[in-house]
Design an enzyme around this catalytic site. Sequence first.
Site, short mmCIF file in Angstrom:
data_model
loop_
_atom_site.label_atom_id
_atom_site.label_comp_id
_atom_site.label_asym_id
_atom_site.label_seq_id
_atom_site.Cartn_x
_atom_site.Cartn_y
_atom_site.Cartn_z
N GLN B 126 -2.80 22.45 -91.69
CA GLN B 126 -3.50 22.88 -92.81
C GLN B 126 -3.55 24.17 -93.38
OE1 GLN B 126 -7.65 22.87 -91.62
NE2 GLN B 126 -8.57 22.01 -93.46
N TYR B 128 -5.59 25.80 -95.82
CA TYR B 128 -6.93 26.11 -96.60
C TYR B 128 -7.39 27.57 -96.72
CZ TYR B 128 -8.77 21.35 -97.23
OH TYR B 128 -9.00 20.04 -97.61
N GLU B 244 -14.51 15.22 -91.88
CA GLU B 244 -14.35 16.12 -90.76
C GLU B 244 -15.72 16.16 -89.88
OE1 GLU B 244 -12.52 20.89 -90.24
OE2 GLU B 244 -13.71 20.24 -91.95
N SER B 379 -18.81 28.18 -91.19
CA SER B 379 -19.55 28.81 -90.10
C SER B 379 -20.94 28.52 -90.08
CB SER B 379 -19.57 30.39 -90.51
OG SER B 379 -20.58 30.82 -91.56
#
Lengths: 394, 394, 353, 353
Positions: B126, B128, B244, B379
């Site tokens: 990934q 990102y 996800e 987060s």
Amino acid sequence: MDLSFSAEEQAFRQEVRDFFAENLPSEMSDVVRSGSEMTKEMMDRYHAILNAKGWLATTWAPEFGGPGWSPVQRHIFEEEACRAYAPRIVPFGLAMLGPVLQQFGSKEQQDHYLPRILSGEDWWCQGYSEPGAGSDLASLKTRAVRDGDDYVINGQKTWTTLGQHANMIFCLVRTDPDVKQQQGISFILVDLDTPGIEMRPIRLIEGGHEVNEVFFTDVRVPAANLVGEENMGWTIAKFLLTHERTNIAGVGFSMQSLEEVKALARVVKRNGKPLSEDPLFAARIAQVEIDLEAMKITNLRMLYKAQKQGAPGPETSILKIKGTVIGQELKDLARRALGPSAAPFPGSLEGNLSLAPADHANDAARYFNNRKTSIFGGSNEIQRNILTKTMLEL
Amino acid sequence: MDLSFSAEEQAFRQEVRDFFAENLPSEMSDVVRSGSEMTKEMMDRYHAILNAKGWLATTWAPEFGGPGWSPVQRHIFEEEACRAYAPRIVPFGLAMLGPVLQQFGSKEQQDHYLPRILSGEDWWCQGYSEPGAGSDLASLKTRAVRDGDDYVINGQKTWTTLGQHANMIFCLVRTDPDVKQQQGISFILVDLDTPGIEMRPIRLIEGGHEVNEVFFTDVRVPAANLVGEENMGWTIAKFLLTHERTNIAGVGFSMQSLEEVKALARVVKRNGKPLSEDPLFAARIAQVEIDLEAMKITNLRMLYKAQKQGAPGPETSILKIKGTVIGQELKDLARRALGPSAAPFPGSLEGNLSLAPADHANDAARYFNNRKTSIFGGSNEIQRNILTKTMLEL
Amino acid sequence: MDFDLTEDRQMLSDSLTRYLKDKYPFEARNKVAYAAPYHAPDRWAELSELGAMFALAPEEAGGFGGSGFDISVVFEAMGRALCPEPVLGALLASRLLSAAGADQEALLAGTTKYAVGLGELEAPYALDLIETQARPSGDAYVLNGRKSAVYGGQVADIFLIAAKLEDKLAVFEVSADKASVTGYAMMDGGGAAEVVLEDVPAKLLIGDAASALQDAVNAGIVALCSEAVGAMDVLQTMTVEYLGTRKQFGRPIGSFQALQHRAVDMLTEIEQARSITIKAASELGGPDATRFASMAKNLIGRAGRLIAEESIQMHGGIAMTWEYPGSHYAKRLIMIDHQLGDTDFHLSRVIAA
Amino acid sequence: MDFDLTEDRQMLSDSLTRYLKDKYPFEARNKVAYAAPYHAPDRWAELSELGAMFALAPEEAGGFGGSGFDISVVFEAMGRALCPEPVLGALLASRLLSAAGADQEALLAGTTKYAVGLGELEAPYALDLIETQARPSGDAYVLNGRKSAVYGGQVADIFLIAAKLEDKLAVFEVSADKASVTGYAMMDGGGAAEVVLEDVPAKLLIGDAASALQDAVNAGIVALCSEAVGAMDVLQTMTVEYLGTRKQFGRPIGSFQALQHRAVDMLTEIEQARSITIKAASELGGPDATRFASMAKNLIGRAGRLIAEESIQMHGGIAMTWEYPGSHYAKRLIMIDHQLGDTDFHLSRVIAA
């Protein structure tokens, strides 16, 4: 590094301890111990006992009748007062207005008001907060408009502690609405007998009457009652805030609470054993005891620094935050220790059965009342904002 | 209200359980149990085992090779996989890119890439995050400029998990720098063998190699590798984020950790007794066990709601926050339980003495590594911001 | 798997909520809650008519509910309204009467008020430490002991008393006028009593009552947890509303991120509290009921304290006043931890299990 | 009352801090900390020259310090630099040699390296559970047992071993080449060893050593707490700097109030950690030394975890990397809780006292 007190300081501690042992009436310490309300008569009598010894106005300069103590001596006095379960001094005249008048007041104001504070002739209360101005004190709206030799005051103050006993109030008022908030505020003294003032009780969460609202409608106050210059009220407020910070950690009170909780845990039974032998409860006590031991040193370190620098620094906000958290935790433990015996609403128990051990019938009420400590005097959130700016510089 | 699984669901659970019992090689569960690193070969082999059964791409539509499970079935599968100490599926191709291609990809992209994900021919990673775009992903700077039939990519990606094993990467890139941040982003597929790409390992706090930086210098990628339209990358990213979120609470992993900690506490001695009999440690375990029991239900409630509504709502952020806190607390307890036996840096112990009980030599490393869970995937602070906006509407 | 209420329960929930909202507006509630007899006799009958008590007992006992979820529905509505009526005592009694196979029509109809004496001053929570003694006397029994914090005891007609009969724990029925009853208002409103028993005549209800008593406590815990969840929901709503409207420094205080994140943490714990309460309700009556009741009460104790204290702190002074409804919700949440076993007691039980 | 360092201690602190900053820049530190022998022999001699070891012992033992505050100064400087040198082992040994009245010139001069074997696998912290056995053998003794987590043991020349001699706890001197020593790097850098003793010849140093051993542990705790305070100060500074410079959403993340308030809470706990460490240092050697050492270690354990975890969280990913110095400070703070008794062990001791 040396954590011990000097021989002189130790001798002073003994002197204070002896004084309380000899002079503090047991009915006063009983009231403190049980957490019930002090009467006005009792507070006046306690103040008179201290005043007779010259120990009433601990922060005042000697020329005004203070004992001339160092910060360390004041600290020792506070510790011993707590140790003796002496009442708390009502701070509004003695700890707050007194120093303000000594710093900012006119000779006439000093001569007139200071002796009356010591003698108990005047009982002062505080007119700071307003319904819309709590944490953001500078946004206060109570207006004072100059009219000849008077100011005319309109507005409302709130959270006025023990105002029901007071005959005088010192207020922050807005004298100039057209400048930056902090710059248009003045500090003024008001006789509560003046027409147009109404005081209403606020009942607190636990049921007690400790604070009040004060309404001002066209209240005429002589301009001579202004302290300092017009529009310098914010400077005075900040000065007062610094003064209020002595003993902000409340270490002495927490030491009291700790002893009370420990004693309580020894008499309360849980699972067939004293609660003090319950590993979870013992751990809760030990945890806060350790935090309090650390706080004692943190307090002394900042006292030491303040004594060296002449004034407490912004780091005293740490004392406010952690000191109130510890104090609240201890009140929480007392409440928990009682289990179902904490349930009765004070005064409602018919007959003469008691559920809680002596001196603990008010522990739940004290827990609830004590939640105020992290809100008033600059909430812990405000203290964190202060520390962010001053210590972290973020 | 009915918390039980249906007879069909229970039968399905048994089927999954039997499958793992018969098909999961013990060397794989041993590696999971001990917290050591999986080799690429082992991961490929595990994927192949699931693929042979048709259970590899649990979220894919049946026409692309998915098993056509309900969210509840997927949940049961995850629980059983954890119970069997099966490895975690590498999610980048299977759980992330697969659904994206099915939703947004062209027929050609679907036909080409989806089978290669199932077969293991392609290992995806990934692209990102960037050094300057972490929580604020939309501020990413990696540029893709159209040049004939290609895009030319320049920039840097980071936190690319298991990139060292990958041959393909999907990236968010900026294709229009002149519009609002979110609007100028595209989603593109890149072969890691393309000239101009360099992958560098990032060593993590505990010493492991799990993530990487990827540098792009004039990397030419066919325009056909764009997924969806140009500048619709943010839409795809948000879609992927929702996907996800299945299993975001990590309940199965926490149940594993709880059992491990309990077993550990039974064999570790403290003060002459098993640590499990130490009242403070037992309380720590019980506390998190209770939170986990609640989290199981919170997870099912949100699963139920998602199943009814068709998609998980913003309240799944609660699962992320509390789920990671519980998981981290459990890793913390394992570390604590070991006392000084947690000290050795993995692999550094000369000779064949061991300090920790079997399978626990990596517990301190696992504790440190696990701190990532409250940071990545949005987060916990970002999750709190999301909940503030969506649930509290503040 | 289904997390929706059945239609019947949803209807009961709606009608109770409507009724309580109507009949217990905040000031009326406080008046009833703090003035003897600390409940409203008229309301009691009406609550029964609405089915609040019938929902607590199974059909074979004359009710139409009796499962954990039925209890939850009733008490969550009570929690939302801070209703001070002594339904907890009725629930505990109903469980015991059901276990005994005794008639409870008068209880469910609200015509006879029951309260249950479990805890004692030195054994507030643990049933196995009960010291109240029963001994045979003619055809019946006499009891000696003192029961503490008997919820609803200030207005009970009949007490069900847990007492030792030789080496077994038994339950006895005692007429209220035979016992020495000292009523009081509770810190958070509503009433309870100390019940002193000195050679009080009693009728044996259950001879070997350990498991029936534990079941009653478990049901009581499901009730208290549900009440807490109802109160938490209201208090959270109030707090978030206050954050959105109260201005300081020229902006709503809810725009300050430190408060936002703390409000989210409250939300998270409320969802966890709701979850564990659902779990305890679903297990009630089953083999793991005690374990999950203890888990629920522990979590509710912790979450209740967090929500109460944080809501007061974020409100500032206003939540310290009697006049503000939020302060009473906060009080209830704290004081629930003093009923039927607190955070630590139940944690210890989870450990010991 | 005086909270300033004496001039001598301030000078030692300054020179150590300067030296460690100079000689242990971050990358060099990590190289030493994780590659056998997990310390730098050259630095060891230089540290001794600077007085680091002499400060640990009193004048009568050949040093120039030995008080709690002397120990604090040395270890706080070590904590700031994350210095992996095995000074803790030297400190523990020095306390025991002082108690025995034995010569320790070679220790203080850095020419002989000592390490102390206290904890065992099944008794990691409690001295009274030590099971290593000593028995007389001719003029001397032989030891059997296994000592776990012997700090600095990977490079020690001499071990001081706590062992049971009949019913008393005694301390023996063992030459390192007689024992089976398995060294390793610690999670947070620096070295330790497992020491297996199978009929190893030993010399009796102290026959009745319970109080000398407790004093050594207390001194070690003052050292570890001071080291933690030094590390906390650095980590807090790094975190606040990062908050001030790292930008997301177009502004420094330190402008977000939720992070500000948490950074303030870290600050508060660091001040508390500093205070309790000062207290423990001031009591070292006195009658309440053990109690205050336990209090300090408990508070340091809690504060260390808070500061480590919050600093990682507020940094985000960067603090999860090996490359970032902050991650190693965080590791040290967590792993200090694994040395000489953890949070719970010391809480239990405070309760039992």
